[in-house]
Design an enzyme around this catalytic site. Sequence first.
Site, mmCIF file in Angstrom:
data_model
loop_
_atom_site.group_PDB
_atom_site.id
_atom_site.type_symbol
_atom_site.label_atom_id
_atom_site.label_comp_id
_atom_site.label_asym_id
_atom_site.label_seq_id
_atom_site.Cartn_x
_atom_site.Cartn_y
_atom_site.Cartn_z
ATOM 1 N N HIS A 1 1.007 -1.103 -0.041
ATOM 2 C CA HIS A 1 0.034 0.024 -0.001
ATOM 3 C C HIS A 1 0.918 1.359 -0.081
ATOM 4 C CE1 HIS A 1 0.718 0.722 4.431
ATOM 5 N NE2 HIS A 1 0.492 -0.509 4.737
ATOM 6 N N ASP B 1 -0.207 4.194 1.190
ATOM 7 C CA ASP B 1 -0.542 5.313 2.186
ATOM 8 C C ASP B 1 0.181 5.033 3.362
ATOM 9 O OD1 ASP B 1 -2.341 2.881 2.236
ATOM 10 O OD2 ASP B 1 -3.419 3.989 3.936
ATOM 11 N N ASP C 1 6.501 0.857 7.045
ATOM 12 C CA ASP C 1 5.146 0.580 6.715
ATOM 13 C C ASP C 1 4.602 1.468 5.782
ATOM 14 O OD1 ASP C 1 2.668 -0.390 6.758
ATOM 15 O OD2 ASP C 1 2.007 0.380 8.805
ATOM 16 N N GLU D 1 -4.964 1.699 2.885
ATOM 17 C CA GLU D 1 -4.801 0.287 3.635
ATOM 18 C C GLU D 1 -5.052 0.634 5.206
ATOM 19 O OE1 GLU D 1 -3.034 -2.587 5.987
ATOM 20 O OE2 GLU D 1 -2.323 -0.796 5.882
ATOM 21 N N GLU D 2 -4.305 1.788 5.488
ATOM 22 C CA GLU D 2 -4.443 2.161 6.826
ATOM 23 C C GLU D 2 -5.799 2.457 7.538
ATOM 24 O OE1 GLU D 2 -1.947 1.531 8.741
ATOM 25 O OE2 GLU D 2 -0.043 1.891 7.557
ATOM 26 N N GLU E 1 3.904 -6.607 4.022
ATOM 27 C CA GLU E 1 3.936 -5.984 5.143
ATOM 28 C C GLU E 1 4.964 -6.346 6.158
ATOM 29 O OE1 GLU E 1 2.047 -3.568 6.517
ATOM 30 O OE2 GLU E 1 0.112 -3.677 5.262
#
Length: 386
Positions: free
Chosen positions: A74, A76, A106, A138-139, A166
């Site tokens: 991801h 974001d 991350d 995603e977050e 991740e």
Amino acid sequence: MAAPTYTPVELLARLVAFDTTSHKSNLEIVAFIEDYLLQHGVVCARVTALDGLKASLYATIGPADSGGVALSGHTDVVPVDGQSWSSDPFQLRSEGGRHYARGACDMKGYLACMLAAVPDFKKRNLKIPIHLAFSYDEEVGCLGVRPMIAEFGKTLPKPRLVIVGEPTNMQVVDAHKGPVRWQVEVTGRAAHSSMSHLGVNAITYAARLMSELERMESDLKITSRNDRFMPPFATLQVTKLEGGTANNIIPIFCRIGFEVRALSGVDIDAIERRIRTYAERHCLPDMLRVASEAAITITRANTVPPFAATENSEATSLALKLTGQNGTHTVSYATEAGLFQEAGSASIVCGPGDIAQAHTPDEWIEDSEIDKCMAFMARLADWASA
């Protein structure tokens, strides 16, 4: 003109310079990635959000068909608001074998490795396609990956396997919990605090609901258990509480947020039924006797499915082979892996960095983690070419 080549750290510096906090657009980082890939002869497809402010990106290297392996990450990051950073969080600072920036761990470290591996992927004679998947939001509930997955088998080739990068310290993770979030809104009736018989205290009834949620959490500790996790049961937490206007006014409104981190097999619908039933039987009758307009609204805000790789999963076998490891691990945080798996793509979680660094001030990733990830990418290219 030759296509540009960068080290993973050089790419990481470029990626973290884009402030892709979830409430902001990610189109600038998508344009950068898209341009980089196009210069290497890799055609990309965007899946744009309905509001046009964000997009996922999907690209294929090798045979232009379905199957193959998708590397997924991801774009974001979480906010830096209220955190004390030693340097600009959106400028990479390298020191002592560590690289500091928001998203360094991350998970832009993984994105940098994906992109740094592209020249090697391109020069190989891949027999199996390697797909690159870049998502958004995603977050805030794995929102952006869902429209992209919906295009698998339609406008996008569907991967057979997905490796979600991740931060796991490059350990192979084959299961994680799934967060489900609700919002509860309690509406009562305002009155002067000296005339309590005329009002309905929304906070009081919210407290009743929170007491039931606490009992539900205690039951989950008994009825759901998997000793591979820490803690080894599904968890339920009240995460937000707001209400009231002044000390001399009976509060007319109160809002509760609560979350369940579910293990595979936990009945989410049963959890929701229980709190709804409690509200209807033990709160609303008393409220409505005083105020006909009183109400309790319970809304499921977001669901990310728990993930558990299937027995004899091809994705697990491949990840263990590429890492040279003999066993798998679990984590309690959530990823997009469960969504890919629900869509029929066998999934695994494996990426560089330590989750303990994620979301923290002075977030960092070590050189050694980037090196391990690049070695993983090279072995993936070997496997896809064999």
